[in-house]
Design a protein around this motif. Structure first.
Motif, PDB file in Angstrom:
ATOM      1  N   LEU A  58     -18.883  80.062  12.921  1.00 45.89           N
ATOM      2  CA  LEU A  58     -18.148  80.397  11.701  1.00 45.89           C
ATOM      3  C   LEU A  58     -16.984  79.422  11.508  1.00 45.89           C
ATOM      4  CD1 LEU A  58     -17.677  82.216   9.282  1.00 45.89           C
ATOM      5  CD2 LEU A  58     -16.305  83.716  10.757  1.00 45.89           C
ATOM      6  N   ALA A  59     -16.297  79.060  12.601  1.00 48.43           N
ATOM      7  CA  ALA A  59     -15.195  78.098  12.501  1.00 48.43           C
ATOM      8  C   ALA A  59     -15.704  76.741  12.047  1.00 48.43           C
ATOM      9  CB  ALA A  59     -14.491  77.970  13.859  1.00 48.43           C
ATOM     10  N   PHE A  60     -16.845  76.304  12.566  1.00 51.31           N
ATOM     11  CA  PHE A  60     -17.456  75.039  12.172  1.00 51.31           C
ATOM     12  C   PHE A  60     -17.761  75.054  10.669  1.00 51.31           C
ATOM     13  CE2 PHE A  60     -21.079  72.298  11.396  1.00 51.31           C
ATOM     14  CZ  PHE A  60     -20.802  71.159  12.133  1.00 51.31           C
ATOM     15  N   THR A  61     -18.349  76.162  10.209  1.00 56.24           N
ATOM     16  CA  THR A  61     -18.688  76.290   8.790  1.00 56.24           C
ATOM     17  C   THR A  61     -17.434  76.275   7.929  1.00 56.24           C
ATOM     18  OG1 THR A  61     -20.617  77.610   9.414  1.00 56.24           O
ATOM     19  CG2 THR A  61     -19.906  77.729   7.122  1.00 56.24           C
ATOM     20  N   THR A  62     -16.374  76.930   8.402  1.00 58.36           N
ATOM     21  CA  THR A  62     -15.120  76.986   7.649  1.00 58.36           C
ATOM     22  C   THR A  62     -14.490  75.602   7.537  1.00 58.36           C
ATOM     23  OG1 THR A  62     -14.747  79.243   8.431  1.00 58.36           O
ATOM     24  CG2 THR A  62     -12.844  78.071   7.559  1.00 58.36           C
ATOM     25  N   ALA A  63     -14.485  74.851   8.630  1.00 56.95           N
ATOM     26  CA  ALA A  63     -13.929  73.495   8.601  1.00 56.95           C
ATOM     27  C   ALA A  63     -14.739  72.602   7.664  1.00 56.95           C
ATOM     28  CB  ALA A  63     -13.894  72.908  10.007  1.00 56.95           C
ATOM     29  N   ALA A  64     -16.067  72.761   7.682  1.00 59.45           N
ATOM     30  CA  ALA A  64     -16.922  71.952   6.818  1.00 59.45           C
ATOM     31  C   ALA A  64     -16.702  72.297   5.345  1.00 59.45           C
ATOM     32  CB  ALA A  64     -18.388  72.161   7.195  1.00 59.45           C
ATOM     33  N   ALA A  65     -16.588  73.587   5.036  1.00 61.06           N
ATOM     34  CA  ALA A  65     -16.367  74.006   3.655  1.00 61.06           C
ATOM     35  C   ALA A  65     -14.996  73.554   3.163  1.00 61.06           C
ATOM     36  CB  ALA A  65     -16.490  75.527   3.553  1.00 61.06           C
ATOM     37  N   PHE A  66     -14.017  73.552   4.046  1.00 59.77           N
ATOM     38  CA  PHE A  66     -12.658  73.139   3.692  1.00 59.77           C
ATOM     39  C   PHE A  66     -12.601  71.645   3.381  1.00 59.77           C
ATOM     40  CE2 PHE A  66      -8.672  71.375   5.645  1.00 59.77           C
ATOM     41  CZ  PHE A  66      -7.779  71.786   4.651  1.00 59.77           C
TER      42      PHE A  66
ATOM     43  N   HIS B 109     -15.340  69.485   3.050  1.00 62.17           N
ATOM     44  CA  HIS B 109     -16.529  68.896   2.422  1.00 62.17           C
ATOM     45  C   HIS B 109     -16.965  67.656   3.218  1.00 62.17           C
ATOM     46  CE1 HIS B 109     -15.767  70.842  -1.789  1.00 62.17           C
ATOM     47  NE2 HIS B 109     -15.863  71.704  -0.808  1.00 62.17           N
ATOM     48  N   ALA B 110     -16.901  67.807   4.545  1.00 64.39           N
ATOM     49  CA  ALA B 110     -17.288  66.737   5.471  1.00 64.39           C
ATOM     50  C   ALA B 110     -17.760  67.398   6.760  1.00 64.39           C
ATOM     51  CB  ALA B 110     -16.113  65.802   5.749  1.00 64.39           C
ATOM     52  N   ARG B 111     -18.534  66.647   7.551  1.00 58.10           N
ATOM     53  CA  ARG B 111     -19.051  67.201   8.799  1.00 58.10           C
ATOM     54  C   ARG B 111     -17.971  67.202   9.863  1.00 58.10           C
ATOM     55  NH1 ARG B 111     -23.933  68.474  10.302  1.00 58.10           N
ATOM     56  NH2 ARG B 111     -24.278  68.908  12.509  1.00 58.10           N
ATOM     57  N   PRO B 112     -17.605  68.365  10.415  1.00 51.52           N
ATOM     58  CA  PRO B 112     -16.567  68.412  11.444  1.00 51.52           C
ATOM     59  C   PRO B 112     -17.091  67.955  12.799  1.00 51.52           C
ATOM     60  CG  PRO B 112     -16.874  70.545  10.344  1.00 51.52           C
ATOM     61  CD  PRO B 112     -18.057  69.702  10.035  1.00 51.52           C
ATOM     62  N   THR B 113     -16.198  67.431  13.608  1.00 52.56           N
ATOM     63  CA  THR B 113     -16.492  67.082  14.999  1.00 52.56           C
ATOM     64  C   THR B 113     -15.618  67.944  15.892  1.00 52.56           C
ATOM     65  OG1 THR B 113     -17.003  64.785  14.409  1.00 52.56           O
ATOM     66  CG2 THR B 113     -16.552  65.253  16.720  1.00 52.56           C
ATOM     67  N   PHE B 114     -16.227  68.676  16.814  1.00 51.03           N
ATOM     68  CA  PHE B 114     -15.476  69.586  17.681  1.00 51.03           C
ATOM     69  C   PHE B 114     -14.547  68.811  18.607  1.00 51.03           C
ATOM     70  CE2 PHE B 114     -15.218  71.762  21.835  1.00 51.03           C
ATOM     71  CZ  PHE B 114     -14.557  72.915  21.442  1.00 51.03           C
ATOM     72  N   VAL B 115     -13.314  69.278  18.719  1.00 52.98           N
ATOM     73  CA  VAL B 115     -12.319  68.684  19.617  1.00 52.98           C
ATOM     74  C   VAL B 115     -12.030  69.614  20.788  1.00 52.98           C
ATOM     75  CG1 VAL B 115      -9.952  67.839  19.842  1.00 52.98           C
ATOM     76  CG2 VAL B 115     -11.260  67.339  17.775  1.00 52.98           C
ATOM     77  N   SER B 116     -11.669  70.863  20.477  1.00 48.48           N
ATOM     78  CA  SER B 116     -11.334  71.790  21.562  1.00 48.48           C
ATOM     79  C   SER B 116     -11.332  73.227  21.067  1.00 48.48           C
ATOM     80  CB  SER B 116      -9.950  71.461  22.145  1.00 48.48           C
ATOM     81  OG  SER B 116      -8.941  71.689  21.174  1.00 48.48           O
ATOM     82  N   LEU B 117     -11.576  74.123  22.007  1.00 48.64           N
ATOM     83  CA  LEU B 117     -11.278  75.530  21.802  1.00 48.64           C
ATOM     84  C   LEU B 117      -9.944  75.751  22.481  1.00 48.64           C
ATOM     85  CD1 LEU B 117     -11.749  78.521  21.173  1.00 48.64           C
ATOM     86  CD2 LEU B 117     -13.142  78.676  23.224  1.00 48.64           C
ATOM     87  N   ASP B 118      -8.915  76.026  21.697  1.00 46.95           N
ATOM     88  CA  ASP B 118      -7.578  76.194  22.238  1.00 46.95           C
ATOM     89  C   ASP B 118      -7.441  77.599  22.818  1.00 46.95           C
ATOM     90  OD1 ASP B 118      -7.224  73.663  21.193  1.00 46.95           O
ATOM     91  OD2 ASP B 118      -6.489  74.435  19.282  1.00 46.95           O
ATOM     92  N   PRO B 119      -6.373  77.863  23.586  1.00 45.78           N
ATOM     93  CA  PRO B 119      -6.236  79.173  24.233  1.00 45.78           C
ATOM     94  C   PRO B 119      -6.554  80.333  23.296  1.00 45.78           C
ATOM     95  CG  PRO B 119      -4.474  77.735  24.946  1.00 45.78           C
ATOM     96  CD  PRO B 119      -5.255  76.966  23.909  1.00 45.78           C
ATOM     97  N   SER B 120      -7.524  81.157  23.707  1.00 48.19           N
ATOM     98  CA  SER B 120      -8.021  82.256  22.883  1.00 48.19           C
ATOM     99  C   SER B 120      -8.150  83.505  23.740  1.00 48.19           C
ATOM    100  CB  SER B 120      -9.377  81.894  22.267  1.00 48.19           C
ATOM    101  OG  SER B 120      -9.282  80.707  21.497  1.00 48.19           O
ATOM    102  N   THR B 121      -8.039  84.668  23.112  1.00 45.51           N
ATOM    103  CA  THR B 121      -7.997  85.913  23.873  1.00 45.51           C
ATOM    104  C   THR B 121      -9.114  86.867  23.464  1.00 45.51           C
ATOM    105  OG1 THR B 121      -6.452  86.848  22.255  1.00 45.51           O
ATOM    106  CG2 THR B 121      -5.505  85.814  24.210  1.00 45.51           C
ATOM    107  N   PHE B 122      -9.591  87.641  24.460  1.00 44.90           N
ATOM    108  CA  PHE B 122     -10.502  88.761  24.225  1.00 44.90           C
ATOM    109  C   PHE B 122      -9.671  90.029  24.406  1.00 44.90           C
ATOM    110  CE2 PHE B 122     -13.134  85.262  25.512  1.00 44.90           C
ATOM    111  CZ  PHE B 122     -14.332  85.411  24.832  1.00 44.90           C
ATOM    112  N   GLN B 123      -9.451  90.786  23.322  1.00 45.61           N
ATOM    113  CA  GLN B 123      -8.536  91.921  23.391  1.00 45.61           C
ATOM    114  C   GLN B 123      -9.221  93.229  23.748  1.00 45.61           C
ATOM    115  OE1 GLN B 123      -7.050  90.488  19.388  1.00 45.61           O
ATOM    116  NE2 GLN B 123      -5.231  91.543  20.099  1.00 45.61           N
TER     117      GLN B 123
END
Length: 474
Positions: free
Chosen positions: A334-342, A344-358
Motif C-alpha cells: 500500500l505504501a508503494f502504491t501511495t508513493a507511486a500515485a503521489f 506519478h513515477a515508479r518508487p524505489t524502496f530505501v528503508s522501512l524506518d522504525p515501526s511498531t506492532f501495537q
C-alpha cells in the motif's frame, strides 16, 4: 440406461488396470500409447511464505484448531489469567550462535517458486521477502526462548537496502538473536544475501538487506511479559552487535519519551509550523501573484485506504492471530502504491524506518490500512541553516501506514500498528501539511528521517538513487 452401462464398463476397466498394475512386475508396468494416464501437477502456491518457513510457523490445520476452539467454547485470543510459565524455570545464558538459522530461497533454480516472488514488471516483491523475514524471526526467537512462551513481534527497528540486486539469483535468509539482557524482549538481526557457493561465506557486497526485529515473550495464559535467557557475548563481533542492540533500545525509549503525543513541538519545529502556515496563506491569497506550484501537493490528497478480511491462511503458530509478516507485506504494497500515485513515477524502496506492532490482529477481523505521504526530502520548507538542493530531480518520499482492526460486526476498533516506509522517486515533488494533525505527522516523520539518516551515516550505508533504480527488487 446406455450412459450408466458405459460408466460401469469404464469403472470395470479402471479396476482391472489397477489390479494389473499392482500384480505385474515393475518392468512390465507400461501403458500402451492409447492409454490415458492420470497425474497431478506440482503445487504452485502464490502469494505465500516460503514452504520451509511456513512448515515451522503453522503446525496444525485450521479446521482442527477451529473445531477444538468450538468444542472448548473459549475465546482463544483472551487471556485465561492462569500463568502457564513456571516462575522458577531455568534461564541459563545462551550464545548468539545457538539461535542462528538460515534458509535458501532457490529463486534462480525454481521458476514456480520465483513466480510467487515476482511482480508484473519482473521485479522481486520485497513485501513477500518481508513476510519471510518475519517468519524467520519467529523461528530464531523460539530457538532462543523455547516453546513454553508466546513470542510476538513488537517492532521492526528498520529494514535497509545495502546493495541492490542486479540479477535474479538464489537468496539466503539468515539471522540470530543479537541482543537479550534477560528481560522479556530480544532483538534479532537478519540479512538477505546472494546465496554463496557451497563452502564459501557471504561477501559484504552480496548483502541485499539488513534488518532488526524486536520480539517480546509473553506468558501464554496471562499474556504478560516473561523473562527470557540472557546472551553470552564473547567475540569482538558479538560485542559490536550487542552494542548496536543497546543503542537501538535507547533510541526506542528516547522516541517514546520525546513523542509529540506527550510533548509540544520544540522551538525549531514551531517555527516550521508557522512558516508552513504563512506559505499556505500565500497560496490562498487572491491578491498575490504567487500560487501553489504544480509540484506541491497537500497531504490530505495523498491518502489511500484499504479494508481486508483476515483469513486463516496467514495465521501465526498460535492459530487465531495473523502473523506480523503478512501485515508488513500489506502495508509495504500500500505504501508503494501511495508513493507511486503521489509522484506519478515508479518508487524505489530505501528503508522501512522504525515501526511498531501495537495490538494483535485476529483471524476473521477486518483490517483497515491508511497510507499517507507525510514527508519529502528535500522539504518544501527547511529549518534555519538547513542546506538542501531544492532543484534535485530525486525526492525521498516517506509514507506512513496506520492500521486498525474491527470485528466483522464492526464493533469497537483498536490500532494495530504504525509502519513508516521511505522511497526514492525521480521527480521534484513536495508534500505540504495544512492542519494541526498533519503538522504533527510531518514533524514526527521529519524526526524519523533525521534519526535514520544519522544511523545510516554511522554505519556507512547509503545508496545513490541511480544505483537503487538498477535493482531487480521493487
Amino acid at each position: 440406461m446406455a450412459h450408466s452401462s458405459r460408466a460401469a464398463l469404464w469403472r470395470l476397466r479402471l479396476c482391472t488396470r489397477c489390479d494389473w498394475f499392482r500384480s505385474a512386475p515393475s518392468k512390465a508396468r507400461t501403458w500402451s500409447p492409447k492409454s490415458r494416464s492420470f497425474h497431478s501437477s506440482s503445487a504452485k502456491r502464490t502469494d505465500g511464505v516460503f514452504r520451509e518457513l511456513t512448515a515451522m510457523r503453522v503446525r496444525t490445520p485450521w479446521i482442527e484448531a477451529l473445531r477444538k476452539q468450538q468444542a472448548e467454547g473459549k475465546d482463544p485470543t483472551a487471556a485465561s489469567g492462569k500463568p502457564e510459565v513456571p516462575k522458577d524455570r531455568k534461564l541459563s545464558p545462551k550464545r548468539m550462535d545457538d539461535s542462528y538459522h538460515s534458509v535458501v530461497l532457490p529463486l534462480a533454480q525454481d521458476p514456480w517458486l520465483l513466480d510467487t516472488y515476482l511482480n508484473s514488471s519482473g521485479h522481486i516483491r520485497l513485501g513477500t521477502i518481508f513476510m519471510d523475514l518475519d517468519a524467520l524471526s519467529g523461528i530464531i526467537a523460539y530457538k532462543h526462548t523455547g516453546d513454553d512462551v508466546t513470542t510476538v513481534t513488537a517492532s521492526c527497528d528498520r529494514i535497509v537496502i545495502n546493495h541492490p540486486l542486479t540479477e535474479i539469483c538464489d537468496l539466503e535468509l539468515s539471522g540470530k538473536v543479537t541482543y537479550a539482557t534477560g528481560r522479556s524482549s530480544l532483538e534479532i538481526s537478519m540479512q538477505v544475501a546472494k546465496a554463496p557457493k557451497e563452502g564459501e561465506e557471504v561477501k559484504d557486497q552480496d548483502v541485499l538487506i539488513h534488518c532488526t526485529f524486536t520480539m517480546v515473550s509473553l506468558d501464554p495464559g496471562t499474556k504478560k511479559p516473561v523473562n527470557v535467557n540472557p546472551l553470552i557475548v564473547e567475540t569482538p563481533e558479538e560485542k559490536r552487535l550487542f552494542k548496536l542492540g543497546e543503542r537501538n533500545s535507547k533510541i526506542r525509549k528516547q522516541r517514546k519519551e520525546t513523542a509529540l503525543i506527550k510533548h509540544t513541538p520544540n522551538d525549531l519545529e514551531s517555527d516550521l509550523i508557522h512558516a508552513f502556515w504563512q506559505k499556505q496563506l500565500l497560496y490562498h491569497d487572491p491578491y498575490d501573484e504567487q500560487r501553489k506550484p504544480d509540484n506541491v501537493h497537500f497531504m490530505d490528497s495523498t491518502r489511500l485506504q484499504t479494508a481486508t478480511i483476515m483469513m486463516p491462511q496467514f495465521r501465526n503458530r498460535h492459530h487465531f492471530m495473523i502473523f506480523g509478516g503478512f501485515l508488513l507485506k500489506q502495508t509495504f504494497e500500500l505504501a508503494f502504491t501511495t508513493a507511486a500515485a503521489f509522484a506519478h513515477a515508479r518508487p524505489t524502496f530505501v528503508s522501512l524506518d522504525p515501526s511498531t506492532f501495537q495490538n494483535p490482529v485476529p483471524v476473521g477481523s477486518i483490517l483497515y490500512l491508511t497510507a499517507t505521504v507525510v514527508y519529502t526530502d528535500p522539504p518544501l520548507i527547511g529549518a534555519p541553516g538547513e542546506q538542501f538542493d531544492q532543484e534535485s530531480k530525486y525526492t525521498r518520499v516517506q509514507v506512513r501506514v496506520d492500521s486498525k482492526v474491527r470485528d466483522v460486526e464492526h464493533g469497537r476498533s483498536k490500532p494495530t500498528g504504525q509502519f513508516n516506509y521511505t522511497f526514492t522517486v525521480e521527480k521534484n515533488i513536495r508534500v505540504m501539511p495544512r492542519t494541526y494533525h498533519e503538522y504533527m505527522m510531518y514533524l514526527d516523520a521529519r524526526r524519523r528521517a533525521e534519526q535514520v539518516r544519522q544511523t545510516l551515516e554511522e554505519e556507512g550505508v547509503e545508496l545513490s538513487p541511480k544505483t537503487a533504480e538498477e535493482s531487480v527488487t521493487e
